[in-house]
Write a protein that holds these residues in place. Structure first.
Motif, short mmCIF file in Angstrom:
data_model
loop_
_atom_site.label_atom_id
_atom_site.label_comp_id
_atom_site.label_asym_id
_atom_site.label_seq_id
_atom_site.Cartn_x
_atom_site.Cartn_y
_atom_site.Cartn_z
N MET A 1 17.68 52.79 2.89
CA MET A 1 16.45 52.09 3.29
C MET A 1 16.30 52.07 4.81
O MET A 1 15.19 52.18 5.33
CB MET A 1 16.47 50.66 2.75
N HIS A 2 17.42 51.92 5.53
CA HIS A 2 17.35 51.90 6.99
C HIS A 2 16.96 53.27 7.51
O HIS A 2 16.12 53.38 8.41
CB HIS A 2 18.71 51.47 7.56
N GLN A 3 17.57 54.31 6.97
CA GLN A 3 17.25 55.66 7.44
C GLN A 3 15.82 56.05 7.09
O GLN A 3 15.09 56.59 7.93
CB GLN A 3 18.23 56.68 6.85
N SER A 4 15.41 55.77 5.85
CA SER A 4 14.03 56.11 5.45
C SER A 4 13.00 55.36 6.27
O SER A 4 11.97 55.92 6.66
CB SER A 4 13.84 55.82 3.95
N THR A 5 13.26 54.08 6.54
CA THR A 5 12.35 53.30 7.37
C THR A 5 12.25 53.91 8.76
O THR A 5 11.15 54.05 9.32
CB THR A 5 12.82 51.84 7.46
N ALA A 6 13.39 54.29 9.32
CA ALA A 6 13.39 54.91 10.65
C ALA A 6 12.61 56.21 10.66
O ALA A 6 11.86 56.51 11.61
CB ALA A 6 14.82 55.14 11.11
N GLU A 7 12.75 57.01 9.62
CA GLU A 7 12.06 58.30 9.57
C GLU A 7 10.55 58.13 9.47
O GLU A 7 9.79 58.88 10.11
CB GLU A 7 12.60 59.11 8.39
N VAL A 8 10.10 57.13 8.70
CA VAL A 8 8.65 56.88 8.62
C VAL A 8 8.13 56.41 9.98
O VAL A 8 7.09 56.86 10.47
CB VAL A 8 8.34 55.85 7.53
N CYS A 9 8.87 55.49 10.62
CA CYS A 9 8.45 55.01 11.93
C CYS A 9 8.42 56.16 12.94
O CYS A 9 7.48 56.25 13.76
CB CYS A 9 9.40 53.91 12.42
N GLN A 10 9.42 57.01 12.90
CA GLN A 10 9.47 58.15 13.81
C GLN A 10 8.22 59.03 13.65
O GLN A 10 7.60 59.44 14.65
CB GLN A 10 10.72 58.98 13.52
N ALA A 11 7.83 59.28 12.40
CA ALA A 11 6.67 60.15 12.15
C ALA A 11 5.39 59.53 12.69
O ALA A 11 4.58 60.20 13.35
CB ALA A 11 6.56 60.42 10.66
N TYR A 12 5.18 58.24 12.42
CA TYR A 12 3.94 57.60 12.86
C TYR A 12 3.90 57.41 14.37
O TYR A 12 2.84 57.55 15.00
CB TYR A 12 3.73 56.28 12.13
N LEU A 13 5.04 57.08 14.99
CA LEU A 13 5.04 56.90 16.44
C LEU A 13 4.76 58.23 17.16
O LEU A 13 4.14 58.25 18.23
CB LEU A 13 6.37 56.31 16.90
N SER A 14 5.18 59.33 16.55
CA SER A 14 4.91 60.63 17.18
C SER A 14 3.41 60.91 17.25
O SER A 14 2.94 61.62 18.15
CB SER A 14 5.60 61.75 16.40
N MET A 15 2.65 60.32 16.33
CA MET A 15 1.20 60.55 16.30
C MET A 15 0.48 59.89 17.47
O MET A 15 -0.66 60.25 17.77
CB MET A 15 0.62 60.04 14.98
N ILE A 16 1.13 58.92 18.13
CA ILE A 16 0.50 58.31 19.30
C ILE A 16 1.23 58.71 20.58
O ILE A 16 1.02 58.10 21.64
CB ILE A 16 0.41 56.78 19.18
N GLY A 17 2.11 59.71 20.48
CA GLY A 17 2.77 60.24 21.68
C GLY A 17 4.14 59.66 21.98
O GLY A 17 4.73 59.99 23.01
N ILE A 18 4.66 58.79 21.13
CA ILE A 18 6.00 58.26 21.34
C ILE A 18 6.98 59.15 20.57
O ILE A 18 6.99 59.16 19.33
CB ILE A 18 6.12 56.79 20.87
N ASN A 19 7.77 59.92 21.30
CA ASN A 19 8.70 60.87 20.69
C ASN A 19 10.05 60.21 20.50
O ASN A 19 10.75 59.90 21.47
CB ASN A 19 8.83 62.11 21.58
N VAL A 20 10.41 59.98 19.25
CA VAL A 20 11.59 59.20 18.90
C VAL A 20 12.73 60.09 18.48
O VAL A 20 12.59 60.93 17.58
CB VAL A 20 11.26 58.21 17.76
N GLN A 21 13.88 59.89 19.11
CA GLN A 21 15.13 60.52 18.66
C GLN A 21 15.90 59.48 17.86
O GLN A 21 16.13 58.36 18.34
CB GLN A 21 15.96 60.99 19.85
N LEU A 22 16.31 59.82 16.64
CA LEU A 22 17.02 58.87 15.79
C LEU A 22 18.52 58.88 16.07
O LEU A 22 19.13 59.93 16.24
CB LEU A 22 16.78 59.19 14.30
N ASP A 23 19.09 57.70 16.13
CA ASP A 23 20.54 57.51 16.25
C ASP A 23 20.98 56.79 14.98
O ASP A 23 20.62 55.63 14.76
CB ASP A 23 20.85 56.68 17.49
N LEU A 24 21.75 57.47 14.11
CA LEU A 24 22.05 56.97 12.77
C LEU A 24 23.56 56.87 12.52
O LEU A 24 24.11 57.53 11.64
CB LEU A 24 21.42 57.88 11.71
N PRO A 25 24.27 56.01 13.23
CA PRO A 25 25.71 55.86 13.00
C PRO A 25 26.00 55.06 11.73
O PRO A 25 25.08 54.52 11.10
CB PRO A 25 26.17 55.10 14.24
N GLU A 26 27.30 54.98 11.37
CA GLU A 26 27.65 54.10 10.24
C GLU A 26 27.46 52.65 10.68
O GLU A 26 27.27 52.36 11.85
CB GLU A 26 29.07 54.39 9.74
#
Length: 506
Positions: A355-380
């Motif tokens: 759920m944490h990773q999927s939520t991050a991926e959705v946020c990443q996609a939508y933020l890219s649409m307004i010009g915020i380029n997100v790099q995900l950091d997904l540690p344990e």
């Protein structure tokens, strides 16, 4: 309700819940319950917040002054009654209880817990709240009187929290010396924790099982497979995609409740997220329905304001869509903040929970649409907690529940005056919100409190200390013969481990 009326109601409730009779024989032949943990606890520090798995283990070993029954009602634990005296102090009367070494729980132990947890370096999750207690008096071995400068209507809830259990007074904190239903026996770090029933527990004929083996299944699919195969009897964090199959299996049962929520925190100690307009832009850039679908398979719902549930008496429908999806508004806010072309940033989350990773991926996609380029950091998970506490991120995905079902329970998520924690934004100052929480705590009148928390919500919507994303269903799966375990309602879902004392294998 005035203070005296509140006192009478609280006293009556406390008296009605002093139901724990004399100690009798405890179950010693109830078998071994195998509990599937979602992660190995980063720490078992009694007062620190380290996630649900750590909280569940603590709820086996420890008890607080107060706690919650399976229906979510606050009840006495080490305290058999509690009330506000005529001077506005909270007075707790202790029951006959002992620590796991057989020595009695005394008022001196309780006072030591409060004074130690108040210290700025205590790492206690509730350190900021406990600082409001100006003195702790112990007139006798069974009486604890907590004095505050102002009356505090919400103080009992602090001592029902699973991150404020009582431990035995000592030179150093012994986080395995509790007074709860189970003894800490041993651990295979990263793999399992073994506990056994304590025959000195103060509740009649509890716990029901002789042993609990808490086994780590960090992979959510393996956790479900272990339940289906009968390798474990009970699991936490049932992944949402598996809830239907568990419900359809006659040998299994699913208990789930709505209440926890997903949200974003920010590192407000540096640009760009020190700017509230940038945070507002993020709030309007994300379509929440896609998070509910991707992360929770429809077992969730959009959260476009502070997490105050629709069924709460403090819910304000006119504020419920204040952070609605509006990409054009988001882009305009970015331009106002001086970032018309957007920027690059790092979003902290974890791959350990889907759920944490999927939520991050959705946020990443939508933020890219307004010009915020997100790099995900997904540690344990344990590394994610550490990075969150240190502020090693720009923005972060978080999921939790409030401290309780009262709006004051949201202080642990949005009050920037509290000591740093991975559940809150890093370096975020919230002076107006902090002051309103203080006013709400000092007020016993419900209508007054509604007005205070509405003002607080309005300020939070404007200043954006966090961004609400999605409500979510939280589920536990169990074998059909595991009875007595109860998922607690709403924001109390992560207290469900308290009912392991009542769980029996049929």
């Amino acid at each position: 309700m005035n203070r005296r009326g509140f006192l009478a109601t609280t006293g009556a409730a406390a008296g009605a819940l002093s139901f724990l009779g004399p100690k009798a024989l405890h179950a010693q032949d109830g078998g071994t319950l195998r509990f599937g943990l979602s992660t190995y606890p980063p720490s078992l520090d009694a007062w620190a917040s380290n996630g649900t798995a750590a909280g569940t283990i603590k709820l086996m070993i420890h008890r607080g002054l107060l706690g919650y029954g399976p229906d979510g009602t606050m009840r006495g634990e080490l305290a058999e009654s509690w009330e506000v005296d005529d001077e506005g102090a909270w007075v707790f009367t202790l029951r006959d209880a002992t620590w796991h070494d057989g020595t009695p729980v005394t008022s001196e132990d309780i006072a030591w817990n409060v004074l130690e947890a108040q210290k700025p370096d205590s790492a206690a999750y509730l350190q900021g709240q406990l600082a409001a207690i100006t003195s702790v008096e112990t007139p006798d071995e069974k009486t604890v009187r907590m004095v505050t400068d102002e009356p505090l209507a919400v103080l009992p809830g602090w001592f029902a929290h699973f991150n404020m259990p009582m431990i035995k007074k000592g030179e150093a904190r012994d986080t395995t010396m509790g007074s709860g239903p189970f003894l800490y026996d041993s651990a295979d770090r990263g793999v399992s924790i073994s506990l056994s029933a304590w025959d000195g527990y103060y509740k009649d004929e509890m716990p029901k099982v002789s042993n609990i083996e808490a086994i780590v299944y960090a992979d959510e699919n393996l956790r479900v497979a272990a339940l289906e195969a009968g390798d474990v009897d009970l699991v936490e964090y049932v992944p949402w995609q598996a809830m239907d199959q568990i419900e359809a299996n006659d040998e299994l049962a699913l208990q789930a409740t709505d209440g926890p929520f997903m949200y974003l925190t920010f590192n407000a100690s540096r640009p760009p997220f020190d700017n509230p307009k940038v945070r507002q832009a993020v709030a309007h850039a994300i379509k929440r329905e896609d998070i509910a679908a991707a992360a929770f398979y429809g077992r969730g719902g959009a959260l476009e304001h502070l997490p105050i549930a629709e069924g709460s008496e403090f819910y304000n429908p006119e504020l419920a869509n204040s952070w609605n999806y509006d990409p054009e508004k988001a882009q305009a806010l970015l331009a106002e903040a001086g970032y018309p072309d957007g920027f690059d940033c790092v979003m902290l989350s974890t791959a350990q929970y889907g759920m944490h990773q999927s939520t991050a991926e959705v946020c990443q996609a939508y933020l890219s649409m307004i010009g915020i380029n997100v790099q995900l950091d997904l540690p344990e998970w344990s590394t994610r907690v550490k990075k969150g506490n240190e502020g090693t991120y720009d923005l972060a995905v978080m999921g939790t529940a409030a401290m309780n079902n009262d709006p004051d329970g949201l202080a642990t998520v949005v009050d920037g005056s509290l000591s740093p924690s991975f559940v809150r934004s890093f370096g975020m100052e919230t002076p107006e919100i902090s002051e309103l929480f203080a006013r709400g705590r000092a007020t016993f009148d419900t209508e007054e409190r509604k007005a205070i928390y509405k003002e607080l919500e309005e300020i939070a919507i404007d200043t954006v200390p966090v961004v609400g994303l999605s409500w979510r269903s939280q589920g536990y799966g169990m074998r059909a013969n595991a009875e007595g375990f109860t998922v607690m309602p709403g924001q109390l879902v992560f207290y469900s481990g308290m009912t392991l004392e009542e769980t029996v294998l049929g």
